[in-house]
Design a protein around this motif. Structure first.
Motif, short mmCIF file in Angstrom:
data_model
loop_
_atom_site.label_atom_id
_atom_site.label_comp_id
_atom_site.label_asym_id
_atom_site.label_seq_id
_atom_site.Cartn_x
_atom_site.Cartn_y
_atom_site.Cartn_z
N TRP A 175 -2.87 5.34 7.00
CA TRP A 175 -4.09 4.71 7.51
C TRP A 175 -4.65 5.42 8.73
O TRP A 175 -5.79 5.15 9.13
N SER A 220 -7.12 4.95 -1.43
CA SER A 220 -5.95 4.11 -1.17
C SER A 220 -5.44 3.56 -2.50
O SER A 220 -6.21 3.40 -3.46
N LEU A 227 -9.43 2.91 9.44
CA LEU A 227 -9.60 3.09 8.00
C LEU A 227 -9.05 1.86 7.28
O LEU A 227 -8.04 1.29 7.70
N ALA A 234 -8.98 -0.12 3.03
CA ALA A 234 -9.36 -0.06 1.62
C ALA A 234 -10.68 -0.78 1.40
O ALA A 234 -10.98 -1.78 2.06
N TRP A 294 0.84 -1.17 0.00
CA TRP A 294 0.00 0.00 0.00
C TRP A 294 0.89 1.23 0.00
O TRP A 294 1.84 1.32 0.78
N ARG A 332 -11.16 4.74 0.74
CA ARG A 332 -10.98 4.21 2.08
C ARG A 332 -12.33 4.24 2.81
O ARG A 332 -13.08 5.22 2.72
#
Length: 309
Positions: free
Chosen positions: A214, A274, A249, A251, A149, A168
């Motif tokens: 995140w 994301s 949070l 994806a 990521w 997200r």
């Protein structure tokens, strides 16, 4: 003495055949060329290796002394060549693919098919990596290519291809007051600003910029997040959210890993999407690595996804 393997092969062939003619035929060289090479070897070591006349060829005492060692050197080099070929074949055939969670989204079978179409002998091997490593095994060399990521820590060390860009979502207990508020929204969407005072689950500090992403530090207007707990796997994350330790949070494509048994995932306004990428070390130019990245580019071509420079 600078003696080459070819010199020793020529010497042992003549010593075995005791004939320059037969040895030349065995070595696929001309007899004059073979004789010249043996003379050069004798000059180099400072001793004659053969007594020769028109009818016979015999080893001298120096030749007798050299022969077993020459054979041992050639046998050792043949063993080394086999080991090298095996290592090269293994390097070509096996590609370790790192990931912190399964990338899903049909990516693994699609990229495997593209890899083997380019390199039929290639064999991708999957390796699960702890969430603390934002490079999913690239930094320590345990993986050849990885699903990561963005953003990557030490991004200048890597090249990558974005294969999925997703909004997200925010995961929280289903009875959380903000879940009820989101249900009243016409689009069923929550506002990130409403969560700024909520405790958030965070990746381990070693994850670097991934941890910041995140936690959505870029969407907090400089306000420090409240950390409700540190998580390093999907199961830990689910358990922490379900137990009310914090919200998190994630994806959109990873929502099924968390949204179950009392946990809901809601669309959230005010945070950027994301990006999931296939990455490799910038200096790794091995054929399987290039082929996997090429497959990722082909897969992403219809999505207009950017590549890391």
């Amino acid at each position: 003495m600078d003696v080459h393997g070819r010199d020793l092969r020529y010497f042992t062939a003549v010593a075995q055949e005791l004939s320059f003619t037969r040895a030349a035929e065995q070595l696929y060289v001309s007899q004059p060329a073979l004789s010249k090479q043996i003379r050069m070897l004798e000059n180099r070591i400072g001793a004659e290796l053969f007594d020769r006349d028109r009818r016979t060829v015999r080893l001298t005492a120096a030749g007798e002394a050299l022969l077993p060692h020459a054979r041992a050197v050639l046998a050792a080099w043949e063993t080394a060549e086999r080991a090298l070929e095996e290592a090269k074949a293994a390097e070509l055939g096996t590609l370790t693919v790192g990931m912190s969670t399964s990338p899903g989204r049909g990516l693994l079978p699609a990229l495997r098919a593209r890899l083997t179409a380019r390199l039929p002998s290639a064999r991708p091997v999957l390796r699960q990596v702890n969430w603390a490593d934002g490079t999913a095994g690239l930094a320590d060399g345990s993986c050849d290519v990885s699903f990561v990521w963005l953003p990557l820590p030490d991004a200048e060390r890597y090249r990558w291809v974005v294969v999925a860009r997703e909004p997200r979502l925010i995961a929280l207990p289903e009875h959380h007051p903000l879940a009820a508020r989101a249900s009243e929204d016409p689009e069923g969407t929550a506002d990130f600003a409403d969560f700024l005072d909520e405790p958030f689950l965070a990746l381990p500090p070693e994850a670097g910029p991934m941890r910041d992403h995140w936690l959505a530090l870029d969407a907090r207007g400089g306000r420090e997040p409240r950390i409700g707990g540190v998580v390093a796997s999907a199961e830990e994350t689910y358990e922490a959210v379900a137990n009310g330790e914090g919200v998190v949070l994630l994806a959109a494509g990873n929502a099924p890993l968390i949204a179950r048994d009392g946990v809901v995932c809601l669309p959230v306004r005010g945070v950027s999407p994301s990006e999931l990428a296939v990455a490799a070390r910038r200096d790794d130019e091995r054929a399987p690595v290039r082929a996997y990245l090429a497959g990722a580019r082909a897969l992403a071509a219809g999505k207009a996804a950017p590549s890391g420079s």
